[in-house]
Design a protein around this motif. Structure first.
Motif, PDB file in Angstrom:
ATOM      1  N   UNK A   1      -7.307  12.922 -62.135  1.00 25.36           N
ATOM      2  CA  UNK A   1      -8.377  13.762 -61.622  1.00 25.36           C
ATOM      3  C   UNK A   1      -8.177  14.061 -60.148  1.00 25.36           C
ATOM      4  N   UNK A   2      -8.363  15.279 -59.635  1.00 25.29           N
ATOM      5  CA  UNK A   2      -8.319  15.468 -58.344  1.00 25.29           C
ATOM      6  C   UNK A   2      -9.411  14.660 -57.309  1.00 25.29           C
ATOM      7  N   UNK A   3      -8.716  14.112 -56.211  1.00 28.36           N
ATOM      8  CA  UNK A   3      -9.500  13.288 -55.414  1.00 28.36           C
ATOM      9  C   UNK A   3     -10.387  14.365 -54.544  1.00 28.36           C
ATOM     10  N   UNK A   4     -11.152  13.478 -53.889  1.00 26.97           N
ATOM     11  CA  UNK A   4     -12.001  14.283 -52.636  1.00 26.97           C
ATOM     12  C   UNK A   4     -11.051  14.844 -51.709  1.00 26.97           C
ATOM     13  N   UNK A   5     -11.281  15.904 -51.301  1.00 29.70           N
ATOM     14  CA  UNK A   5     -10.377  16.661 -50.305  1.00 29.70           C
ATOM     15  C   UNK A   5     -11.052  16.624 -48.909  1.00 29.70           C
ATOM     16  N   UNK A   6      -9.966  15.766 -48.008  1.00 29.99           N
ATOM     17  CA  UNK A   6     -10.629  15.565 -46.767  1.00 29.99           C
ATOM     18  C   UNK A   6     -10.325  16.600 -45.710  1.00 29.99           C
ATOM     19  N   UNK A   7      -9.526  17.550 -46.170  1.00 25.55           N
ATOM     20  CA  UNK A   7      -9.339  18.881 -45.242  1.00 25.55           C
ATOM     21  C   UNK A   7     -10.312  19.918 -45.301  1.00 25.55           C
ATOM     22  N   UNK A   8     -11.133  19.652 -46.143  1.00 25.14           N
ATOM     23  CA  UNK A   8     -12.146  21.114 -46.258  1.00 25.14           C
ATOM     24  C   UNK A   8     -13.505  20.672 -45.599  1.00 25.14           C
ATOM     25  N   UNK A   9     -13.519  21.504 -44.128  1.00 25.95           N
ATOM     26  CA  UNK A   9     -14.737  21.216 -43.437  1.00 25.95           C
ATOM     27  C   UNK A   9     -16.123  21.564 -43.930  1.00 25.95           C
ATOM     28  N   UNK A  10     -17.224  20.974 -43.447  1.00 25.91           N
ATOM     29  CA  UNK A  10     -18.490  21.647 -43.731  1.00 25.91           C
ATOM     30  C   UNK A  10     -18.831  23.053 -43.726  1.00 25.91           C
ATOM     31  N   UNK A  11     -19.622  23.812 -44.618  1.00 27.78           N
ATOM     32  CA  UNK A  11     -19.890  25.083 -44.466  1.00 27.78           C
ATOM     33  C   UNK A  11     -20.602  25.350 -43.302  1.00 27.78           C
ATOM     34  N   UNK A  12     -21.449  24.373 -42.921  1.00 32.51           N
ATOM     35  CA  UNK A  12     -22.383  24.660 -41.702  1.00 32.51           C
ATOM     36  C   UNK A  12     -21.788  24.093 -40.551  1.00 32.51           C
ATOM     37  N   UNK A  13     -20.385  23.933 -40.478  1.00 34.12           N
ATOM     38  CA  UNK A  13     -19.915  23.338 -38.984  1.00 34.12           C
ATOM     39  C   UNK A  13     -20.078  24.365 -37.933  1.00 34.12           C
ATOM     40  N   UNK A  14     -20.608  23.631 -36.801  1.00 34.96           N
ATOM     41  CA  UNK A  14     -20.997  24.493 -35.238  1.00 34.96           C
ATOM     42  C   UNK A  14     -19.964  25.084 -34.921  1.00 34.96           C
ATOM     43  N   UNK A  15     -19.929  26.477 -34.364  1.00 33.36           N
ATOM     44  CA  UNK A  15     -18.867  27.179 -33.977  1.00 33.36           C
ATOM     45  C   UNK A  15     -19.460  27.555 -32.416  1.00 33.36           C
ATOM     46  N   UNK A  16     -18.546  27.326 -31.538  1.00 32.94           N
ATOM     47  CA  UNK A  16     -19.164  27.654 -30.078  1.00 32.94           C
ATOM     48  C   UNK A  16     -18.106  28.987 -29.814  1.00 32.94           C
ATOM     49  N   UNK A  17     -18.462  29.988 -29.759  1.00 31.57           N
ATOM     50  CA  UNK A  17     -17.896  31.239 -29.390  1.00 31.57           C
ATOM     51  C   UNK A  17     -17.770  31.378 -27.880  1.00 31.57           C
ATOM     52  N   UNK A  18     -16.610  31.520 -27.154  1.00 34.08           N
ATOM     53  CA  UNK A  18     -16.131  31.890 -25.946  1.00 34.08           C
ATOM     54  C   UNK A  18     -16.268  33.238 -25.586  1.00 34.08           C
TER      55      UNK A  18
END
Length: 283
Positions: free
Chosen positions: A173-190
């Motif tokens: 079975x597929x294992x948890x994917x560590x490369x997918x970030x959280x959909x609510x990750x904070x973004x600091x726009x410059x």
């Protein structure tokens, strides 16, 4: 254990027939895989059978939910006319309250519908199309397609019923994917009053230059790394270009397994070349 039967697999929903949906599984076979195509079909249904028995792991559902959430959050703007046409077509399938998100975000899976769908994925409901340009694979008595004159043959597959015992040895079975970030990750726009028009040179070594351009306009979580390699060996000659095509094809094959899970998280690596330069673009 790797069988080296295939180089890639693609899965999509075929909606060409009105009122009918089909699951398309496209597998690029090696020569060995072509000769053992029935074993490849058995292996495919073996994986489906494993999912049927064990169910879809909860972390896979969560991974997909995060992917769709990120894609929706950072979706690029569309042409107004195309956007309205796409969403109005969706009114046949979604309630008005879900028209913006229905085809983009994953809610809770419908267990009954899922079971009904996966129970239909059996060899008896399959149509397999095997294609090859190799002369040894051409039928001795082909049929001729009416409109385009394509040669083809129709044969019956052998017994595909003994596939269920393959999953334990071939798949997990597929294992948890560590490369997918959280959909609510904070973004600091410059933001700058006057955005930079181009990149600046930040390192200049012997034979190596590093340029950098900060995203001060869009504020999206995208990073693009472009590696350009020039060499006097790249002379544009036909033999050189043929060798480059072979090299880049083998390069893509070599990194597919290593980068698969990262690709699910949005990672992409694309090698290209022109007459005097090899370019590897990583996003």
């Amino acid at each position: 254990m790797s069988k080296l039967w295939a180089t890639s697999t693609q899965v999509a929903i075929d909606m060409n027939a009105e009122g009918v949906r089909a699951l398309d599984i496209v597998i690029a076979l090696t020569d060995d895989g072509y000769e053992k195509y029935e074993d490849v079909i058995k292996a495919t249904f073996s994986f489906i059978d494993m999912i049927r028995k064990e169910g879809i792991p909860e972390h896979v559902v969560n991974d997909f939910r995060r992917i769709t959430g990120i894609q929706f959050r950072f979706m690029q703007k569309q042409d107004e006319l195309s956007f309205v046409f796409e969403k109005s077509s969706g009114l046949h399938e979604y309630a008005v309250r879900d028209i913006l998100t229905g085809s983009l975000l994953l809610s809770s899976p419908d267990e009954k519908l899922y079971k009904k769908l996966i129970d239909a994925l059996v060899p008896e409901n399959m149509i397999a199309i095997l294609s090859s340009s190799h002369e040894d694979h051409v039928s001795k008595t082909p049929w001729i397609e009416e409109w385009y004159g394509v040669e083809y043959d129709v044969v019956k597959c052998g017994d595909l019923s003994d596939f269920s015992d393959l999953s334990a040895s071939l798949f997990r079975p597929p294992r948890p994917n560590i490369f997918i970030p959280s959909a609510n990750m904070p973004i600091v726009a410059i933001r700058r009053n006057e955005p930079l028009l181009g990149p600046g040179l930040i390192h200049n070594f012997d034979g190596l230059k590093v340029w950098h351009k900060l995203d001060d306009t869009f504020g999206l979580p995208h990073v693009r790394l472009r590696i350009s390699i020039t060499s006097p060996v790249l002379d544009g000659a036909p033999k050189t270009e043929s060798n480059l095509i072979l090299f880049l094809t083998l390069y893509n094959f070599a990194i597919q397994e290593e980068t698969y899970e990262a690709a699910m998280g949005g990672f992409n690596i694309t090698p290209t070349f022109d007459k005097t330069e090899i370019t590897i673009t990583i996003t």
